[in-house]
Design a protein around this motif. Structure first.
Motif, PDB file in Angstrom:
ATOM      1  N   PHE A  61       0.821  -1.215   0.000  1.00  0.00           N
ATOM      2  CA  PHE A  61       0.000   0.000   0.000  1.00  0.00           C
ATOM      3  C   PHE A  61       0.856   1.266   0.000  1.00  0.00           C
ATOM      4  N   SER A  62       2.121   1.148   0.417  1.00  0.00           N
ATOM      5  CA  SER A  62       3.005   2.316   0.409  1.00  0.00           C
ATOM      6  C   SER A  62       3.785   2.450  -0.892  1.00  0.00           C
ATOM      7  N   THR A  63       3.788   1.412  -1.744  1.00  0.00           N
ATOM      8  CA  THR A  63       4.523   1.484  -3.013  1.00  0.00           C
ATOM      9  C   THR A  63       3.606   1.508  -4.240  1.00  0.00           C
ATOM     10  N   LEU A  64       2.405   0.929  -4.117  1.00  0.00           N
ATOM     11  CA  LEU A  64       1.486   0.854  -5.257  1.00  0.00           C
ATOM     12  C   LEU A  64       1.139   2.225  -5.840  1.00  0.00           C
ATOM     13  N   PRO A  65       0.877   3.241  -4.999  1.00  0.00           N
ATOM     14  CA  PRO A  65       0.528   4.552  -5.571  1.00  0.00           C
ATOM     15  C   PRO A  65       1.638   5.156  -6.421  1.00  0.00           C
ATOM     16  N   ILE A  66       2.901   4.789  -6.140  1.00  0.00           N
ATOM     17  CA  ILE A  66       4.011   5.351  -6.905  1.00  0.00           C
ATOM     18  C   ILE A  66       3.867   5.002  -8.386  1.00  0.00           C
ATOM     19  N   ILE A  67       3.371   3.787  -8.662  1.00  0.00           N
ATOM     20  CA  ILE A  67       3.174   3.364 -10.049  1.00  0.00           C
ATOM     21  C   ILE A  67       1.839   3.869 -10.597  1.00  0.00           C
ATOM     22  N   ILE A  68       0.787   3.781  -9.777  1.00  0.00           N
ATOM     23  CA  ILE A  68      -0.562   4.124 -10.245  1.00  0.00           C
ATOM     24  C   ILE A  68      -0.757   5.635 -10.361  1.00  0.00           C
ATOM     25  N   SER A 359      16.176  19.929 -17.524  1.00  0.00           N
ATOM     26  CA  SER A 359      16.532  21.085 -18.359  1.00  0.00           C
ATOM     27  C   SER A 359      16.149  20.890 -19.821  1.00  0.00           C
ATOM     28  N   SER A 360      16.054  19.646 -20.281  1.00  0.00           N
ATOM     29  CA  SER A 360      15.774  19.400 -21.705  1.00  0.00           C
ATOM     30  C   SER A 360      14.288  19.240 -22.005  1.00  0.00           C
ATOM     31  N   ILE A 361      13.460  19.038 -20.974  1.00  0.00           N
ATOM     32  CA  ILE A 361      12.014  18.899 -21.172  1.00  0.00           C
ATOM     33  C   ILE A 361      11.353  20.260 -20.993  1.00  0.00           C
ATOM     34  N   SER A 362      10.542  20.645 -21.949  1.00  0.00           N
ATOM     35  CA  SER A 362       9.822  21.912 -21.871  1.00  0.00           C
ATOM     36  C   SER A 362       8.911  21.924 -20.635  1.00  0.00           C
ATOM     37  N   ASP A 363       8.770  23.128 -20.048  1.00  0.00           N
ATOM     38  CA  ASP A 363       8.049  23.245 -18.777  1.00  0.00           C
ATOM     39  C   ASP A 363       6.626  22.708 -18.847  1.00  0.00           C
ATOM     40  N   GLU A 364       5.947  22.906 -19.997  1.00  0.00           N
ATOM     41  CA  GLU A 364       4.549  22.474 -20.087  1.00  0.00           C
ATOM     42  C   GLU A 364       4.381  20.966 -20.238  1.00  0.00           C
ATOM     43  N   TYR A 365       5.513  20.239 -20.477  1.00  0.00           N
ATOM     44  CA  TYR A 365       5.461  18.778 -20.590  1.00  0.00           C
ATOM     45  C   TYR A 365       6.250  18.071 -19.488  1.00  0.00           C
ATOM     46  N   ARG A 366       6.988  18.830 -18.674  1.00  0.00           N
ATOM     47  CA  ARG A 366       7.955  18.232 -17.764  1.00  0.00           C
ATOM     48  C   ARG A 366       7.311  17.268 -16.766  1.00  0.00           C
ATOM     49  N   GLY A 367       6.195  17.645 -16.188  1.00  0.00           N
ATOM     50  CA  GLY A 367       5.543  16.780 -15.204  1.00  0.00           C
ATOM     51  C   GLY A 367       5.122  15.453 -15.797  1.00  0.00           C
ATOM     52  N   ARG A 368       4.485  15.500 -16.982  1.00  0.00           N
ATOM     53  CA  ARG A 368       4.008  14.267 -17.618  1.00  0.00           C
ATOM     54  C   ARG A 368       5.149  13.363 -18.053  1.00  0.00           C
ATOM     55  N   VAL A 369       6.159  13.949 -18.687  1.00  0.00           N
ATOM     56  CA  VAL A 369       7.266  13.128 -19.194  1.00  0.00           C
ATOM     57  C   VAL A 369       8.044  12.502 -18.041  1.00  0.00           C
ATOM     58  N   LEU A 370       8.334  13.280 -16.997  1.00  0.00           N
ATOM     59  CA  LEU A 370       9.054  12.724 -15.840  1.00  0.00           C
ATOM     60  C   LEU A 370       8.247  11.616 -15.169  1.00  0.00           C
ATOM     61  N   SER A 371       6.948  11.849 -14.999  1.00  0.00           N
ATOM     62  CA  SER A 371       6.133  10.850 -14.303  1.00  0.00           C
ATOM     63  C   SER A 371       5.975   9.581 -15.140  1.00  0.00           C
ATOM     64  N   LEU A 372       5.775   9.726 -16.459  1.00  0.00           N
ATOM     65  CA  LEU A 372       5.635   8.554 -17.328  1.00  0.00           C
ATOM     66  C   LEU A 372       6.942   7.766 -17.396  1.00  0.00           C
ATOM     67  N   GLY A 373       8.050   8.493 -17.566  1.00  0.00           N
ATOM     68  CA  GLY A 373       9.349   7.829 -17.630  1.00  0.00           C
ATOM     69  C   GLY A 373       9.695   7.128 -16.330  1.00  0.00           C
ATOM     70  N   MET A 374       9.455   7.799 -15.203  1.00  0.00           N
ATOM     71  CA  MET A 374       9.775   7.203 -13.904  1.00  0.00           C
ATOM     72  C   MET A 374       8.862   6.020 -13.588  1.00  0.00           C
ATOM     73  N   SER A 375       7.624   6.064 -14.095  1.00  0.00           N
ATOM     74  CA  SER A 375       6.737   4.910 -13.912  1.00  0.00           C
ATOM     75  C   SER A 375       7.294   3.682 -14.632  1.00  0.00           C
ATOM     76  N   MET A 376       7.832   3.890 -15.846  1.00  0.00           N
ATOM     77  CA  MET A 376       8.443   2.778 -16.584  1.00  0.00           C
ATOM     78  C   MET A 376       9.674   2.267 -15.838  1.00  0.00           C
ATOM     79  N   VAL A 377      10.472   3.205 -15.303  1.00  0.00           N
ATOM     80  CA  VAL A 377      11.689   2.827 -14.572  1.00  0.00           C
ATOM     81  C   VAL A 377      11.340   2.048 -13.309  1.00  0.00           C
TER      82      VAL A 377
END
Length: 440
Positions: A61-68, A359-377
């Motif tokens: 229950f403490s790790t599942l939300p990190i992915i979801i 620094s390479s991700i545009s500000d308007e996409y940074r949250g989505r790209v970081l979260s999607l990439g980190m979810s895969m990782v």
């Protein structure tokens, strides 16, 4: 005219320093609260039930939300004010803990209440972390990005070491309900301190059209499309995927097995060896911050990946048939040194990569790209852990570590060589897997 300009520079410098300090304080309080709570509530569940399954359920229950929740947090970070999200999540965590204190005082602290509150708290924390990561390049100037990420890594590592220590003391001497209330107050204080951070200090001009209208699926698709169009971003996430898989396969499961089951070292010695890793992370983060101006990131990543591969091989030396390290004290010192180097190496990989991504991700996409990439990782880690757990009962443990080392060395070739056919195939497969998301 010169004087006013000088005063302006001093003002900006003070504001950046204030951002740096408030960021560090806010993150420290939030992380210490989360780590300490996770440790204490785990001990409480074990004491209450005596069940390993109940304890494992708490961890789930403490790790599942990190992915979801991660993809949701990315969309929210891009579509809403990041400062509001950061402050709100800490305040909501504080209110959740205080609410849990009152509920537990009236009805008792039951397992369902623990599971639900743990899931909600981790969900809020996940959104907070995503928003903070996406906002970090806006908090300080470009040349301070490495420094603030290094500080963040140091805070993470210190929290990993001191959180359980503080949690153990609190569990022994403080009533669990009072501890929950204290944790709630600390979250609220963290949220209040974050109100004074200037989240627009280094903000670039953006296209804000339709920013208020959230279309979750469409927003996630846009994040994927943006990520696939940037080879530097794809390469960074591939590095992290290989790294997490190799560590899960050859360190996370094999090392405790070697220390406890093969070498029969005491639990105290195992704890010291585990503690050497975050110490290495701290040392690495300090070195990265001090030498950031002189680092050539691509060369650093190649060398550090190779050093990490050698360290993984070194971990299996004491259990090889021709092992020459026999004395248990020598084994303890040996493993502490190797795990410290592993920690240093990971800091030299994680911090520059995060800075490159931010620094390479545009500000308007940074949250989505970081979260999607980190979810895969993060999704690859459980796969590696399960695979390691299965293979460790079939093959000698040192073969897993040799395999993990080979994977890291191959990753160097796959990622860093230009016009590499293996990398082309990997990205092409990823593109074909994700292509349904590209069609609105």
């Amino acid at each position: 005219m010169c004087i006013s300009k000088k005063h302006l520079n001093i003002s900006i410098s003070k504001r950046e320093l204030s951002n740096f300090i408030l960021f560090s304080l806010g993150k420290s309080v939030s992380l210490f609260g989360s780590f300490t709570y996770a440790f204490v509530i785990g001990l409480y569940v074990l004491k209450l039930t005596g069940s390993g399954l109940s304890f494992a359920t708490t961890l789930v229950f403490s790790t599942l939300p990190i992915i979801i929740i991660n993809p949701i947090g990315g969309v929210l970070a891009d579509r809403f004010n990041k400062k509001v999200l950061v402050v709100l999540m800490d305040l909501l965590n504080g209110m959740l803990m205080i609410g849990l204190f009152f509920l537990s005082s009236v009805y008792g602290l039951s397992l369902p209440l623990i599971y639900i509150s743990t899931f909600i708290m981790t969900s809020f924390t996940t959104i907070l972390d995503t928003s903070f990561s996406a906002a970090t390049p806006n908090i300080v100037s470009d040349d301070k990005l490495i420094s603030i990420n290094s500080t963040s890594k140091i805070i993470d590592s210190i929290s990993t070491i001191l959180g359980p220590m503080l949690g153990g003391i609190m569990f022994a001497f403080v009533d669990i309900k009072l501890f929950i209330a204290f944790n709630g107050i600390s979250f609220i204080l963290s949220g209040i301190s974050e109100m004074f951070i200037d989240f627009n200090f280094n903000k670039k001009k953006l296209n804000d059209e339709d920013k208020r209208h959230i279309k979750f699926i469409a927003d996630v698709k846009q994040g994927f499309k943006y990520m696939l169009g940037k080879s530097e971003i794809i390469n960074s996430f591939i590095v992290l995927i290989f790294l997490n898989f190799s560590i899960g396969l050859s360190i996370s499961v094999p090392l405790p097995f070697i220390i406890n089951n093969i070498l029969n070292l005491s639990s105290n010695k195992f704890g010291i060896i585990q503690g050497a890793f975050p110490v290495g992370l701290i040392i690495g983060a300090i070195f990265v911050a001090k030498s950031s101006e002189h680092l050539h990131y691509k060369r650093v990543l190649k060398v550090t990946n190779f050093v990490l591969a050698i360290c993984i091989i070194m971990l299996c030396i004491p259990v090889l048939p021709f092992n020459i390290i026999i004395n248990k004290t020598a084994i303890l010192i040996y493993y502490c040194l190797v795990m410290s180097i592993v920690g240093v190496s990971i800091s030299f990989i994680d911090i520059p990569l995060l800075s490159i991504l931010q620094s390479s991700i545009s500000d308007e996409y940074r949250g989505r790209v970081l979260s999607l990439g980190m979810s895969m990782v993060k999704t690859i880690a459980p796969v590696a852990l399960i695979l390691s757990g299965i293979l460790i009962d079939i093959f000698p443990v040192y073969l897993l570590q040799l395999l993990g080392s080979v994977i890291l060395i191959i990753s160097n070739v796959v990622i860093f060589e230009k016009n590499n056919k293996i990398k082309f195939i990997f990205i092409n497969k990823l593109y074909k897997f994700i292509i349904p998301f590209k069609n609105e």
